[in-house]
Design a protein around this motif. Structure first.
Motif: not given
Length: 294
Positions: A65-83
Motif C-alpha cells: 500500500l505504501r507507494e499507492q497511499v503516498s501518491r494518493l495523499v500527494q495528489e489530494a494535496q495538489a488538488v487542494l493547493r492553489p494552482a
C-alpha cells in the motif's frame, strides 16, 4: 464511507514506521495515534505494523500500500493547493533535498538566506545521497536531488543544470607540491587519497595518468570529499576534489590544477514531473538556480 483523513495518517505511519514519530509529525498525542492505527487496522482488515523487538515492521499488505497511499495523499494535496498564485510569505512547507554534505556546507548558507527573504515558514530537510535516488523522487520522499547526473538516470526524472565544476588537486600548506610546477610525474610520485562512494579502486585521474605512462599510489580510499580534504590537511596525502563544491573545506590548503586532462562535469538538480507545475517547488528551483549562478 471511510474517513479519508486516515489516508494521511497511514501515509505518515508507513513513512515513519513508528507510532511515536508519526504522532509527533502530525502533532497528535501517542494515544490518539494508537487509536488511529487501531481504526486503520479495522478499516483495512490488516495489522499493518507489527512489533519486532523494540520497533515496528510493516506487513506485506502495508508494503504493497505504501507507494499507492503516498501518491494518493500527494495528489489530494495538489488538488487542494492553489494552482495560479502563491503567497510565499504564508507557505508552510518542508522540502526534502538530497545533496552531498559538501554542497550543503558550501552553497547551503546562501540558499537558506535566499529562501528566508521570500518564505520564512519554508523549511529545508537535507538528506545524504543514496543509491535509489530516482525511486525516492518517484515515491515523493525526496522533492529535489542535487548532484552529477548519472547517464543511466531514469527517463521519467526531469533535470536542469546548475553549474559546471572541475577536479583540482589539494595538499597541506608546506607540502612539496605546494612549491614549483606540478608535473604529471611529480603528481604521480606522491601518495593519494581517492574518493569513491561505491568503493571503486581507481577513476578518471588514473586513466589520464596511465595515458601519459604514469600510475599513482592510492594509499587511502574514502567515501566523501570532505573526508579526503581533512586527511590531506594533516598528512602528506594528495586529494583530487571538485573545485566549487569544496571551496570552504579547502581554505588554508594549497590547491592546484591537475596536470592531466580531466573533463569538467555538470552539477544538476533532478525532480519528478509530478512536482514540475507545483508553484512552491518551481520557486524553490528558481532559488537554487539563482544561488548556484552567483
Amino acid at each position: 464511507m471511510p474517513d479519508l483523513n486516515l489516508l494521511i495518517t497511514l501515509d505518515v505511519l508507513l513513512t515513519e514506521g513508528s507510532v511515536a514519530r508519526a504522532a509527533q509529525r502530525l502533532r497528535l498525542s501517542p494515544s490518539a495515534m494508537s487509536r488511529a492505527l487501531a481504526r486503520l487496522r479495522e478499516t483495512t482488515g490488516d495489522p499493518l505494523l507489527v512489533r519486532a523487538g523494540r520497533g515496528l515492521v510493516p506487513t506485506p499488505r502495508a508494503l504493497a500500500l505504501r507507494e499507492q497511499v503516498s501518491r494518493l495523499v500527494q495528489e489530494a494535496q495538489a488538488v487542494l493547493r492553489p494552482a495560479q498564485s502563491l503567497d510565499l510569505g504564508q507557505v508552510t512547507r518542508t522540502f526534502t533535498l538530497r545533496a552531498s554534505e559538501e554542497f550543503v556546507e558550501n552553497l547551503g548558507p546562501a540558499l537558506l538566506a535566499r529562501i528566508a527573504q521570500d518564505a520564512p515558514f519554508v523549511r529545508l530537510r537535507f538528506v545524504n545521497k543514496t543509491d535509489n535516488d530516482y525511486a525516492l523522487l518517484r515515491e515523493g520522499r525526496v522533492d529535489l536531488a542535487i548532484g552529477v547526473v548519472d547517464p543511466g538516470a531514469s527517463p521519467e526524472v526531469l533535470t536542469q543544470a546548475l553549474f559546471r565544476d572541475r577536479l583540482v588537486g589539494v595538499v597541506r600548506s608546506g607540502h612539496p607540491l605546494s612549491q614549483g610546477e606540478v608535473s604529471a610525474a611529480r603528481f604521480a610520485q606522491g601518495q593519494h587519497v581517492y574518493v569513491s562512494r561505491r568503493g571503486l579502486q581507481r577513476g578518471q585521474v588514473d586513466d589520464a595518468l596511465q595515458a601519459q605512462g604514469f600510475a599513482r599510489d592510492i594509499s587511502t580510499i574514502v567515501a566523501g570529499f570532505a573526508t579526503a580534504i581533512a586527511l590531506a590537511r594533516d598528512t602528506d596525502l594528495i586529494a583530487s576534489v571538485p573545485e566549487r563544491y569544496t571551496a570552504h573545506q579547502r581554505e588554508g590548503l594549497y590547491s592546484f590544477a591537475l596536470p592531466v586532462a580531466i573533463p569538467t562535469f555538470t552539477v544538476a538538480m533532478l525532480w519528478h514531473p509530478r512536482l514540475d507545475a507545483d508553484l512552491a517547488h518551481r520557486w524553490l528551483r528558481g532559488c537554487l538556480r539563482e544561488v548556484c549562478g552567483q
